[in-house]
Design an enzyme around this catalytic site. Structure first.
Site, PDB file in Angstrom:
ATOM      1  N   CYS A 142       0.792  -1.236   0.000  1.00 29.59           N
ATOM      2  CA  CYS A 142       0.000   0.000   0.000  1.00 29.59           C
ATOM      3  C   CYS A 142       0.823   1.283   0.000  1.00 29.59           C
ATOM      4  CB  CYS A 142      -0.930   0.012   1.213  1.00 29.59           C
ATOM      5  SG  CYS A 142      -2.133  -1.319   1.156  1.00 29.59           S
ATOM      6  N   ARG A 192       5.331  -8.084  -1.330  1.00 31.33           N
ATOM      7  CA  ARG A 192       5.092  -6.983  -2.272  1.00 31.33           C
ATOM      8  C   ARG A 192       5.785  -5.693  -1.803  1.00 31.33           C
ATOM      9  NH1 ARG A 192      -1.266  -7.078  -2.834  1.00 31.33           N
ATOM     10  NH2 ARG A 192      -1.026  -7.961  -0.749  1.00 31.33           N
TER      11      ARG A 192
END
Ligand SMILES: NC(=O)c1ccc[n+]([C@@H]2O[C@H](COP(=O)([O-])OP(=O)(O)OC[C@H]3O[C@@H](n4cnc5c(N)ncnc54)[C@H](O)[C@@H]3O)[C@@H](O)[C@H]2O)c1
Length: 439
Positions: free
Chosen positions: A269, A332
């Site tokens: 994010c 990620r």
């Protein structure tokens, strides 16, 4: 009740002098400006500040506050001196210590003639190391005495905001001071007891640093709010409404979360969302200096860790943690994965211990190694056993905090380079073998 002299009847000095006197202490205010001395002695405030006029008038009338330019009189008739002279920027931006030096010289000369113990407490904003590097040497040179032994020494920053200074004095958000000796610590503790705010007693330099962090953080907050306001306006939104809603989150936003020095941010994010908001700002023709700097600074933190590995000289590094944070197998945009991939590209061997990523592989989870698009042969680099990782590595890089790994890693730090990006133990600071990224 204490007897206190306040050197510098500027903003900080006059507010502290008036509030100390109101609390019943005997206060002597010292300045080089005859106009200010005259005004105080006439019961008038030399500055405009809510509620200050009656405080000064009452204190002077009650004989609790007097002003003078006689340094010896102030030192002889008080037990502690607070220094609150200005520290304006020098032309190169460094802190200007000339007024602090001059006042330390005059206090030092007066201390030479005083038999009793006296504490000198700096309240001016001065960069870390100024007390030890400038104030103490000047005071010792002029007095012929030793700080912390023959006279007390402290650093006690002021956090008041102009226009609400008196309110801030009685309802502080933060109290911190550093003291070289018990006598000074005792005076400062007694003055602050009963204010309903935790008192942080630290070393002089930590207190000096906290003051700068407080002011620079305020500046960063203003700049962030302005930048968001500018972007919001360009989007037809009310930035003040956005910020009001945002700051109502006292769990993640106005809180200690994300305020712990360590390694770069990452994950699925934060990096993409900073990039996207920056991109939106560009599309709208609005500059986003702080968002740009945030991404740059984050990249620089990864480079800093890379340099730590290079400086260790290790050709084989064992990573403890590779996911973007502990407790997940998500890779990620993990800054640890970015770091590992750069090291590998530079010919350094990398093995990895990460219980969560390992578990995903061990369970033959179809998503094992999820999010990794930078580390070649990730599965083959995984080491299930921490001892084996430590034994087989020239340096160990602690990227994520795993409570049950700490004991072994602490032991390892006695034998080989341990590079810590997460602060596995508050007891540890860089010592040659063990290297913390920010400690
Ligand atoms: N203004 C604020 O809101 C605030 C808040 C917290 C901390 N501070 C810090 O506190 C310090 C003082 O700030 P200020 O705004 O009160 O300063 P100021 O410039 O208003 O006042 C300084 C005073 O010191 C006097 N002075 C100079 N040399 C002297 C000497 N040798 N002996 C006695 N007095 C002398 C000056 O005449 C002046 O009255 C600075 O380091 C500042 O950064 C300021």
């Amino acid at each position: 009740m204490a007897r206190i002299s306040v050197f510098g009847i500027g903003y900080v000095g006059v507010v502290s002098a008036a509030c100390l006197a109101r609390d019943g202490h005997d206060v002597i205010a010292v300045d080089v400006d005859p106009g200010k001395i005259e005004q105080i002695n006439a019961g008038m405030s030399p500055i405009v500040e809510n509620g200050l006029d009656p405080l000064i008038a009452d204190a002077v009338k009650a004989g609790k506050l007097v002003a003078t330019d006689d340094v010896q009189r102030a030192i002889d008739n008080t037990d502690a001196s607070f220094i609150a002279v200005g520290t304006p920027s020098a032309p190169d931006g460094s802190v200007g210590l000339k007024y602090v030096e001059v006042v330390c010289e005059s206090i030092g000369r007066a201390l030479k003639n005083k038999d009793g113990f006296h504490s000198v407490v700096i309240r001016s904003t001065i960069v870390p190391g100024s007390c030890e590097g400038t104030c103490i040497p000047v005071l010792e040179r002029e007095s012929g005495k030793t700080a912390g032994v023959d006279f007390g020494m402290g650093y006690y920053p002021e956090f008041l905001r102009e226009s609400t200074a008196i309110e801030d004095y009685y309802d502080p958000g933060l109290i911190v001071f550093g003291a070289l000796d018990d006598g000074t610590a005792k005076i400062l503790t007694e003055l602050n007891e009963g204010l309903g705010c935790k008192i942080h007693v630290v070393d002089l330099r930590t207190a000096e640093m906290v003051k700068y962090c407080s002011n620079t953080w305020r500046a960063v907050k203003v700049t962030y709010a302005n930048e968001i306001g500018n972007i919001a306006k360009a989007c037809g939104l009310d930035g003040q409404t956005v910020m009001e809603i945002l700051t109502s989150d006292t769990k993640a936003i106005i809180s200690p979360y994300f305020m712990r020095p360590g390694f770069a941010f990452g994950g699925s994010c934060l990096p993409k969302d900073v990039r996207a908001l920056r991109h939106l700002a560009r599309e709208k023709g609005v500059p986003s200096y702080l968002l740009d700097a945030t991404l740059e600074a984050n990249e620089a933190q990864i480079q800093r860790a890379q340099k730590m590995v290079q400086d260790s000289g290790a050709q084989k590094v064992g990573f403890v943690g590779i996911s973007f944070k502990p407790g997940t197998d998500d890779l990620r945009e993990s800054p640890l994965a970015t770091l590992a991939s750069r090291l590998i590209a530079n010919g350094i061997e990398v093995d990895i211990y990460d219980p969560y990523v390992h578990e995903a592989y061990a369970n033959e989870n179809s998503m094992a190694g999820r999010g990794n698009d930078v580390i070649p042969d990730l599965k083959d680099r995984m080491v299930a056993d921490l001892d084996r990782l430590i034994d087989g590595s020239g340096a160990v890089l602690v990227g994520n905090f795993y409570g049950d790994a700490v004991e072994k890693l602490e032991k390892a730090a006695a034998e080989r380079p341990v590079l810590d990006l997460t602060r596995m133990s508050r007891k540890m600071v860089s010592n040659g073998t063990y290297e913390g990224i920010c400690w």
